[in-house]
Design an enzyme around this catalytic site. Structure first.
Site, PDB file in Angstrom:
ATOM      1  N   LYS A  22       0.841  -1.206   0.000  1.00  0.00           N
ATOM      2  CA  LYS A  22       0.000   0.000   0.000  1.00  0.00           C
ATOM      3  C   LYS A  22       0.876   1.257   0.000  1.00  0.00           C
ATOM      4  O   LYS A  22       0.657   2.179  -0.784  1.00  0.00           O
ATOM      5  CB  LYS A  22      -0.912   0.015   1.235  1.00  0.00           C
ATOM      6  CG  LYS A  22      -1.585   1.361   1.489  1.00  0.00           C
ATOM      7  CD  LYS A  22      -2.505   1.333   2.690  1.00  0.00           C
ATOM      8  CE  LYS A  22      -1.917   1.800   3.980  1.00  0.00           C
ATOM      9  NZ  LYS A  22      -1.557   3.224   4.086  1.00  0.00           N
ATOM     10  N   ASN A  23       1.846   1.291   0.891  1.00  0.00           N
ATOM     11  CA  ASN A  23       2.618   2.528   1.034  1.00  0.00           C
ATOM     12  C   ASN A  23       3.590   2.772  -0.110  1.00  0.00           C
ATOM     13  O   ASN A  23       4.191   3.842  -0.202  1.00  0.00           O
ATOM     14  CB  ASN A  23       3.356   2.543   2.381  1.00  0.00           C
ATOM     15  CG  ASN A  23       2.390   2.752   3.540  1.00  0.00           C
ATOM     16  OD1 ASN A  23       1.206   3.014   3.324  1.00  0.00           O
ATOM     17  ND2 ASN A  23       2.884   2.628   4.759  1.00  0.00           N
ATOM     18  N   CYS A 117      -6.059  12.683  11.435  1.00  0.00           N
ATOM     19  CA  CYS A 117      -6.613  11.374  11.097  1.00  0.00           C
ATOM     20  C   CYS A 117      -6.773  10.591  12.382  1.00  0.00           C
ATOM     21  O   CYS A 117      -6.571  11.122  13.473  1.00  0.00           O
ATOM     22  CB  CYS A 117      -5.724  10.637  10.113  1.00  0.00           C
ATOM     23  SG  CYS A 117      -4.213  10.039  10.844  1.00  0.00           S
ATOM     24  N   ARG A 122      -1.931  15.294  11.701  1.00  0.00           N
ATOM     25  CA  ARG A 122      -1.103  14.804  10.582  1.00  0.00           C
ATOM     26  C   ARG A 122      -0.511  16.010   9.868  1.00  0.00           C
ATOM     27  O   ARG A 122      -0.936  16.379   8.769  1.00  0.00           O
ATOM     28  CB  ARG A 122      -2.002  13.995   9.659  1.00  0.00           C
ATOM     29  CG  ARG A 122      -1.337  12.880   8.865  1.00  0.00           C
ATOM     30  CD  ARG A 122      -1.150  11.629   9.655  1.00  0.00           C
ATOM     31  NE  ARG A 122      -0.319  10.679   8.944  1.00  0.00           N
ATOM     32  CZ  ARG A 122      -0.675   9.440   8.611  1.00  0.00           C
ATOM     33  NH1 ARG A 122      -1.840   8.994   8.928  1.00  0.00           N
ATOM     34  NH2 ARG A 122       0.164   8.657   7.978  1.00  0.00           N
ATOM     35  N   ASP A 306       3.716   0.984  12.118  1.00  0.00           N
ATOM     36  CA  ASP A 306       2.565   0.287  11.539  1.00  0.00           C
ATOM     37  C   ASP A 306       2.445  -1.158  12.038  1.00  0.00           C
ATOM     38  O   ASP A 306       1.403  -1.784  11.839  1.00  0.00           O
ATOM     39  CB  ASP A 306       2.654   0.289  10.005  1.00  0.00           C
ATOM     40  CG  ASP A 306       2.366   1.672   9.434  1.00  0.00           C
ATOM     41  OD1 ASP A 306       1.894   2.542  10.168  1.00  0.00           O
ATOM     42  OD2 ASP A 306       2.632   1.877   8.229  1.00  0.00           O
ATOM     43  N   ARG A 398      -8.747  -0.376   3.872  1.00  0.00           N
ATOM     44  CA  ARG A 398      -7.827   0.642   3.342  1.00  0.00           C
ATOM     45  C   ARG A 398      -6.476   0.022   2.982  1.00  0.00           C
ATOM     46  O   ARG A 398      -5.787   0.525   2.098  1.00  0.00           O
ATOM     47  CB  ARG A 398      -7.578   1.747   4.381  1.00  0.00           C
ATOM     48  CG  ARG A 398      -8.722   2.712   4.552  1.00  0.00           C
ATOM     49  CD  ARG A 398      -8.282   3.886   5.423  1.00  0.00           C
ATOM     50  NE  ARG A 398      -6.926   4.259   5.099  1.00  0.00           N
ATOM     51  CZ  ARG A 398      -5.960   4.498   5.996  1.00  0.00           C
ATOM     52  NH1 ARG A 398      -6.209   4.452   7.274  1.00  0.00           N
ATOM     53  NH2 ARG A 398      -4.758   4.814   5.602  1.00  0.00           N
TER      54      ARG A 398
HETATM   55  C1  UD1 Z   1       3.933   6.961   6.255  1.00  0.00           C
HETATM   56  C2  UD1 Z   1       3.067   5.750   6.046  1.00  0.00           C
HETATM   57  C3  UD1 Z   1       2.423   5.333   7.365  1.00  0.00           C
HETATM   58  C4  UD1 Z   1       3.471   5.141   8.429  1.00  0.00           C
HETATM   59  C5  UD1 Z   1       4.367   6.379   8.540  1.00  0.00           C
HETATM   60  C6  UD1 Z   1       5.529   6.201   9.497  1.00  0.00           C
HETATM   61  C7  UD1 Z   1       2.311   6.034   3.774  1.00  0.00           C
HETATM   62  C8  UD1 Z   1       1.175   6.277   2.860  1.00  0.00           C
HETATM   63  N1  UD1 Z   1       2.040   6.066   5.073  1.00  0.00           N
HETATM   64  O1  UD1 Z   1       3.069   8.018   6.667  1.00  0.00           O
HETATM   65  O2  UD1 Z   1       1.726   4.096   7.139  1.00  0.00           O
HETATM   66  O3  UD1 Z   1       2.835   4.946   9.683  1.00  0.00           O
HETATM   67  O4  UD1 Z   1       4.918   6.671   7.237  1.00  0.00           O
HETATM   68  O5  UD1 Z   1       6.297   5.120   9.143  1.00  0.00           O
HETATM   69  O6  UD1 Z   1       3.416   5.780   3.347  1.00  0.00           O
HETATM   70  N2  UD1 Z   1       5.442  14.817  10.528  1.00  0.00           N
HETATM   71  C9  UD1 Z   1       5.477  16.168  10.799  1.00  0.00           C
HETATM   72  N3  UD1 Z   1       5.454  17.040   9.756  1.00  0.00           N
HETATM   73  C10 UD1 Z   1       5.414  16.643   8.458  1.00  0.00           C
HETATM   74  C11 UD1 Z   1       5.378  15.252   8.182  1.00  0.00           C
HETATM   75  C12 UD1 Z   1       5.387  14.361   9.241  1.00  0.00           C
HETATM   76  O7  UD1 Z   1       5.516  16.571  11.961  1.00  0.00           O
HETATM   77  O8  UD1 Z   1       5.407  17.488   7.558  1.00  0.00           O
HETATM   78  C13 UD1 Z   1       5.432  13.838  11.645  1.00  0.00           C
HETATM   79  C14 UD1 Z   1       4.120  13.049  11.701  1.00  0.00           C
HETATM   80  O9  UD1 Z   1       3.124  13.729  12.406  1.00  0.00           O
HETATM   81  C15 UD1 Z   1       4.536  11.778  12.377  1.00  0.00           C
HETATM   82  C16 UD1 Z   1       5.980  11.577  11.896  1.00  0.00           C
HETATM   83  O10 UD1 Z   1       6.417  12.841  11.416  1.00  0.00           O
HETATM   84  O11 UD1 Z   1       4.554  11.965  13.764  1.00  0.00           O
HETATM   85  C17 UD1 Z   1       6.133  10.534  10.815  1.00  0.00           C
HETATM   86  O12 UD1 Z   1       5.381  10.897   9.701  1.00  0.00           O
HETATM   87  P1  UD1 Z   1       5.750  10.499   8.217  1.00  0.00           P
HETATM   88  O13 UD1 Z   1       7.030   9.717   8.178  1.00  0.00           O
HETATM   89  O14 UD1 Z   1       5.630  11.677   7.364  1.00  0.00           O
HETATM   90  O15 UD1 Z   1       4.564   9.494   7.887  1.00  0.00           O
HETATM   91  P2  UD1 Z   1       3.601   9.516   6.640  1.00  0.00           P
HETATM   92  O16 UD1 Z   1       4.372   9.736   5.394  1.00  0.00           O
HETATM   93  O17 UD1 Z   1       2.446  10.399   6.935  1.00  0.00           O
END
Ligand code: UD1
Length: 419
Positions: A22-23, A117, A122, A306, A398
């Protein structure tokens, strides 16, 4: 409304093939926008989030068609818009990944703010500041992101945290920027390597994925390609945990242990015998799991957030205690109250959760709170005596093509009930 009915208490025995990740597929679907061509994605999982991504592509004027059980063809030549509606953005929180690609292709983009979410806030501040570094003008007043970039220019972008989504967004935007972009402190997840593989197959020059520094030589015209999505390491982790929970012997075709080594290390500590080769991963577990050292979630190659709920479910009957520390998301213990309905003994304090192993779990009516929390309920149900009714299974859809089908292939009694 559908429910999953799982009758637990018997050993698993069987094999299943692991779906595409998925990711991986979500950023790859966004990346198809860069090609202005036709892309054939093989090993594409049929998921609610994939459907949501397809609707976003269609909303932009592109076409997408399933050509078989797991082949999706996407044609982005007919792209005619650069705005994603709020309704589509709400369907899938990770839709922010479309920002970089639309911006690179069209020079402008309009998306509503993804907001929070199930897992808590997020934020996408890292995505936005990185895109601004590349020259995008972004106005995020009123919950809508208006982005403009007549010209994106490559340069070094330093992420203050190795965010997966921000790394991917910047890789996509950088393909449309002039010159070289270097992303420092990039996320190192296998899905980033898969995105690099896809972009390279389309003619992009991207290197360094899987390390902390990713470089993109932008400004090249990308073409369509045929690409096979990597297997889903979290789906594989789910079924390994299912075997640890219920006991038994299973084989996961296509699973790759090198993507899962922190999960398999804990399962080995819990007493499971795990072997792997290029065909997949085999796992044999008997009796109650042993207690394990504390499990702390962290960016890859650390223990994946995850898999936290799923592993917790597998250890509910451990001999002793298991401590979890969730460091990635604020609100990721919502499955705990549901697991407690099945007889689990878990105490949560801030980012820590302590599981004290119980001898028996019992079936109960439980409710999915989020995608992986929902999968965790299924894992626990396999070890519970009697029947468990899992409701609000839309969360599970999902990320899993058909969890009941896969569990049945592994020898479990699991069925889906449409109401
Ligand atoms: C992706 C995965 C999700 C997984 C996560 C962490 C996908 C579609 N989803 O989510 O399944 O749980 O990686 O391995 O690939 N953060 C900020 N600011 C930002 C971006 C992130 O503060 O601009 C924080 C988030 O709130 C969170 C952490 O960084 O606490 C990790 O987020 P991130 O690595 O970005 O995860 P996703 O890409 O959203």
């Amino acid at each position: 409304m559908s429910q999953l009915i799982i009758r637990g208490g018997s050993r698993l025995e069987g094999e299943t093939e692991i779906q595409g990740a998925k990711n991986s597929v979500l950023p790859i679907l966004a990346a198809t926008l860069l090609t202005a061509g036709q892309v054939e994605l093989r090993g594409c999982p049929r998921l609610r989030d994939v459907d949501a991504s397809v609707r976003i592509l269609e909303g932009l004027g592109c076409t997408a068609r399933w050509e078989g059980p797991d082949t999706l063809t996407v044609d982005t030549r007919s792209l005619e818009g650069c705005a994603v509606s709020e309704a589509l953005m709400r369907e899938m929180r990770s839709s922010a990944i479309f920002l970089g690609a639309i911006l690179a292709r069209c020079g402008q983009a309009e998306l509503s703010y993804p907001g929070g979410c199930e897992l808590g806030p997020r934020p996408i501040d890292l995505h936005l500041s990185g895109l601004r570094d590349l020259g995008a003008e972004i106005d995020d007043a009123g919950g809508v992101l208006h982005c403009k970039a007549l010209r994106l220019r490559g340069r070094e972008v330093v992420l203050s945290f190795p965010s997966v989504g921000a790394t991917e967004n910047l890789m996509l935007a950088a393909c449309g920027a002039s010159g070289v972009t270097t992303i420092a402190n990039a996320a190192r997840e296998p899905e980033i390597v898969d995105l690099q593989g896809f972009l390279t197959a389309c003619g992009a020059r991207v290197s360094g994925a899987g390390t902390s520094t990713v470089s993109v030589e932008g400004g090249r015209t990308l073409h369509g390609c045929t690409y096979t999505v990597m297997p889903d390491r979290i789906a594989a982790a789910t079924y390994l945990c299912a075997a640890a929970s219920a006991g038994g012997e299973i084989f996961l075709r296509r699973a790759r242990e090198e993507h899962l080594s922190t999960v398999t290390a804990v399962l080995r500590e819990a007493g499971c015998a795990i072997r792997s080769d290029e065909e997949g991963v085999a796992c044999a577990c008997r009796g109650r799991p042993a207690a394990v050292r504390p499990v702390r979630t962290a960016p890859y190659p650390g223990f994946p957030t995850d898999a936290q709920a799923i592993l917790m479910a597998a250890l509910l009957r451990c001999r002793g205690a298991a401590v979890f520390e969730e460091n990635m998301f604020e609100n990721r213990y919502r499955h705990v109250d549901e697991l407690a309905r099945m007889g689990a003994n878990i105490r949560v304090s801030g980012r820590a959760a302590v599981v004290t192993g119980v001898e028996r779990l019992h079936g109960a009516p439980v409710r999915c709170t989020d995608l992986r929390g929902g999968a965790a309920l299924c894992v626990a149900a396999l070890a519970a005596e009697g029947e468990t009714e899992v409701s609000e299974t839309g969360h599970i859809d999902r990320g899993y093509e058909d969890i009941a089908r896969d569990l049945r292939a592994l020898g479990a009694e699991a069925r889906r009930l449409e109401r």
